[in-house]
Design an enzyme around this catalytic site. Structure first.
Site, PDB file in Angstrom:
ATOM      1  N   LYS A   1       0.956  -1.397   0.271  1.00 53.37           N
ATOM      2  CA  LYS A   1      -0.077  -0.179   0.675  1.00 53.37           C
ATOM      3  C   LYS A   1       0.721   1.572  -0.264  1.00 53.37           C
ATOM      4  O   LYS A   1       2.037   1.314   0.224  1.00 53.37           O
ATOM      5  CB  LYS A   1      -0.643   0.044   1.444  1.00 53.37           C
ATOM      6  CG  LYS A   1      -0.227  -0.138   2.838  1.00 53.37           C
ATOM      7  CD  LYS A   1      -1.406  -0.499   3.845  1.00 53.37           C
ATOM      8  CE  LYS A   1      -0.352   0.042   5.617  1.00 53.37           C
ATOM      9  NZ  LYS A   1      -1.039  -0.596   6.260  1.00 53.37           N
TER      10      LYS A   1
ATOM     11  N   TYR B   1      16.192  29.633   8.691  1.00 56.07           N
ATOM     12  CA  TYR B   1      15.567  30.567   8.756  1.00 56.07           C
ATOM     13  C   TYR B   1      15.274  31.018  10.529  1.00 56.07           C
ATOM     14  O   TYR B   1      16.119  29.952  11.124  1.00 56.07           O
ATOM     15  CB  TYR B   1      13.699  30.209   8.859  1.00 56.07           C
ATOM     16  CG  TYR B   1      13.470  30.386   7.191  1.00 56.07           C
ATOM     17  CD1 TYR B   1      12.726  31.032   6.756  1.00 56.07           C
ATOM     18  CD2 TYR B   1      13.365  28.886   6.492  1.00 56.07           C
ATOM     19  CE1 TYR B   1      12.729  31.715   5.533  1.00 56.07           C
ATOM     20  CE2 TYR B   1      13.207  29.293   5.030  1.00 56.07           C
ATOM     21  CZ  TYR B   1      12.707  30.336   4.187  1.00 56.07           C
ATOM     22  OH  TYR B   1      12.144  30.562   3.466  1.00 56.07           O
TER      23      TYR B   1
ATOM     24  N   MET C   1      12.099  24.153   3.043  1.00 59.37           N
ATOM     25  CA  MET C   1      10.959  23.929   2.010  1.00 59.37           C
ATOM     26  C   MET C   1      11.772  22.555   1.093  1.00 59.37           C
ATOM     27  O   MET C   1      11.269  21.673   1.045  1.00 59.37           O
ATOM     28  CB  MET C   1       9.743  24.381   1.238  1.00 59.37           C
ATOM     29  CG  MET C   1       8.906  23.523   0.590  1.00 59.37           C
ATOM     30  SD  MET C   1       7.972  24.805  -0.484  1.00 59.37           S
ATOM     31  CE  MET C   1       6.953  25.426   1.167  1.00 59.37           C
TER      32      MET C   1
HETATM   33  C1  LIG Z   1      -0.040  -1.783   6.777  1.00 60.89           C
HETATM   34  C2  LIG Z   1      -0.922  -3.264   6.993  1.00 60.89           C
HETATM   35  C3  LIG Z   1       0.267  -4.028   7.736  1.00 60.89           C
HETATM   36  C4  LIG Z   1       1.198  -4.490   7.609  1.00 60.89           C
HETATM   37  O1  LIG Z   1       2.545  -3.770   8.801  1.00 60.89           O
HETATM   38  P1  LIG Z   1       3.918  -3.863   8.818  1.00 60.89           P
HETATM   39  O2  LIG Z   1       3.744  -3.712  10.520  1.00 60.89           O
HETATM   40  O3  LIG Z   1       4.222  -2.312   8.002  1.00 60.89           O
HETATM   41  O4  LIG Z   1       3.919  -5.023   8.517  1.00 60.89           O
HETATM   42  C5  LIG Z   1      -0.239  -5.151   7.718  1.00 60.89           C
HETATM   43  N1  LIG Z   1      -2.646  -5.548   7.868  1.00 60.89           N
HETATM   44  C6  LIG Z   1      -2.734  -4.064   7.822  1.00 60.89           C
HETATM   45  C7  LIG Z   1      -4.314  -4.533   7.619  1.00 60.89           C
HETATM   46  C8  LIG Z   1      -2.265  -3.172   7.134  1.00 60.89           C
HETATM   47  O5  LIG Z   1      -3.196  -2.521   7.325  1.00 60.89           O
END
Ligand SMILES: *Cc1c(COP(=O)(O)O)cnc(C)c1O
Length: 412
Positions: free
Chosen positions: A41, A289, A337
């Protein structure tokens, strides 16, 4: 076109090695039927879905996990025909049913509205029943159906020939807490839900649970293996962070197996920039800054082409460092930035020149900066460090890493 020197290098061979290590762990439970769902993801935690999705499948992941239908479609495209199941972790949103059918996706579901979206999309489109994984809320109170609502979701599922219950899932929200109290309570609730699912006449093949911490912790891993075995299900474990080469931090810190496993993981991502220019300032002069840095001596500064708009956390100002010529160089003044300034006074002058490569995250010579370091400096977690790296930072697949285009001929 990327000509500004701020880029990440993705070592897909390291990702494959990490995933194979995790797969060996998963198989230790003696269930031959386990599988890994590689979490890709958020553009593979900022590591480039296009490079990481094929690499994960090449290393044996039978499943990929993404957060939306949109990401799932991008993952299908990245796989270029290579076979993998794709799980949409956040459920289908209204209007997404058609794409779920078209791209052969599996969705997590936990309410009647989601089931309705999929069932309506199936009409006239789906040749087979659409697979779904039912998410159980075992205590995180984020998504999923809790015990009270379970029957109200199982009933429409039972009545809809367009849908097929293929898995039961939950998310462990404290798997890195060494006392395991929360995890034990979650597993007990999951067990109770499985009994009710079976009693309602379902026999879903997959028990879909566990993140990196659950996989690394033998006690949790074995508890999940036992639960799947007792229920006659195949365990589907879902590593994310560990696959990218960073172990979640256990609290309290663990020694023994977890420590040695963690040391066996190799970071997949390096983040680099170059020195734009060098300058000297006298003692008393300030940098950046609000002049938060005041030179206590004659100071040599290097300007870098990376700033907080690239994801270089502004909180690193005053505490973080980068790597220049195999030495550490601390940030001088506030990170801007698009730029940052580091103090290179301590590094021999002949070793530092405009145009030189600088490591923001990764290794140079004998020294390293890790995502865990950035997280500590910025008061956050490695997951956020990776996903903060901006879209304008070029992703380069490291030389020697296999070309995703070769994937079909290499086989899954
Ligand atoms: C992101 C996620 C994972 C992975 O978690 P990690 O700690 O990065 O291994 C597993 N299950 C779900 C539902 C997630 O959203």
């Amino acid at each position: 076109m990327h000509s500004r020197p701020c880029w990440v290098e993705i070592d897909t061979l390291a990702l494959e090695a990490n995933l194979r290590l995790l797969a060996r762990l998963a198989r230790r439970g003696c269930l031959p039927e386990q599988a890994l769902l590689a979490i890709v993801k958020a553009d593979a935690y900022g590591h480039s879905l296009a490079d990481c999705a094929p690499a994960a499948v090449r290393a044996g992941a039978g499943w990929l996990g993404v957060t939306s239908v949109e990401e799932a479609v991008a993952a299908r495209r990245a796989l270029a025909g290579a076979e993998a199941e794709i799980l949409v972790l956040s459920g289908p949103f209204p209007g997404e049913g058609a794409a779920v059918v078209e791209h052969g996706l599996t969705c997590s579901v936990w309410n009647a509205r989601q089931l309705d979206e999929l069932a309506r999309a199936a009409v006239g489109r789906a040749a087979k029943a659409i697979p779904v994984h039912l998410e159980i809320d075992t205590g995180m109170s984020r998504q999923g159906v809790s015990g009270d609502g379970l029957d109200a979701v199982l009933a429409p599922l039972k009545e809809s020939p367009a849908l097929r219950l293929d898995g039961v899932m939950t998310h462990l929200y404290a798997a890195e807490e060494a006392d395991r109290l929360a995890t034990e309570r979650q597993i007990a609730r999951l067990e109770g839900a499985l009994v009710r699912v079976r009693r309602a006449g379902f026999a879903p093949p997959w028990l879909n649970v566990g993140n990196s911490a659950a996989l690394l912790d033998a006690t949790t891993r074995n508890a999940l293996v036992a639960l799947a075995g007792a229920a006659g299900m195949r365990l589907l474990l879902r590593p994310g962070l560990a696959m990218y080469g960073v172990a979640p931090e256990f609290s309290p810190a663990r020694s023994g197996e977890i420590a040695s496993l963690s040391a066996g993981l190799k970071p997949v991502l390096s983040w680099k920039t170059r020195i734009t220019s060098l300058s000297h300032i006298p003692a008393g002069e300030t940098v950046g800054y609000n002049g938060s840095f005041r030179a206590e001596r004659a100071t040599r500064l290097a300007l870098l082409a990376a700033g907080y708009a690239d994801g270089l956390k502004r909180q690193l100002s005053g505490c973080g460092h980068v790597l220049v010529a195999g030495h550490r160089a601390a940030f001088a003044g506030r990170i801007s930035m698009d730029q940052a300034v580091v103090d290179v006074t301590e590094i021999p002058e002949e070793l530092v020149a405009a145009g030189d490569e600088v490591v923001l995250l990764g290794t140079q010579g004998e020294v390293s900066v890790t995502a865990a370091d950035h997280a500590r400096w910025a008061g956050t977690i490695p997951w956020e460090i990776f996903t903060s790296i901006g879209a304008r930072v070029e992703r380069r697949r490291l030389q020697g890493s296999s070309d995703p285009a070769l994937l079909p001929s290499l086989g899954g």
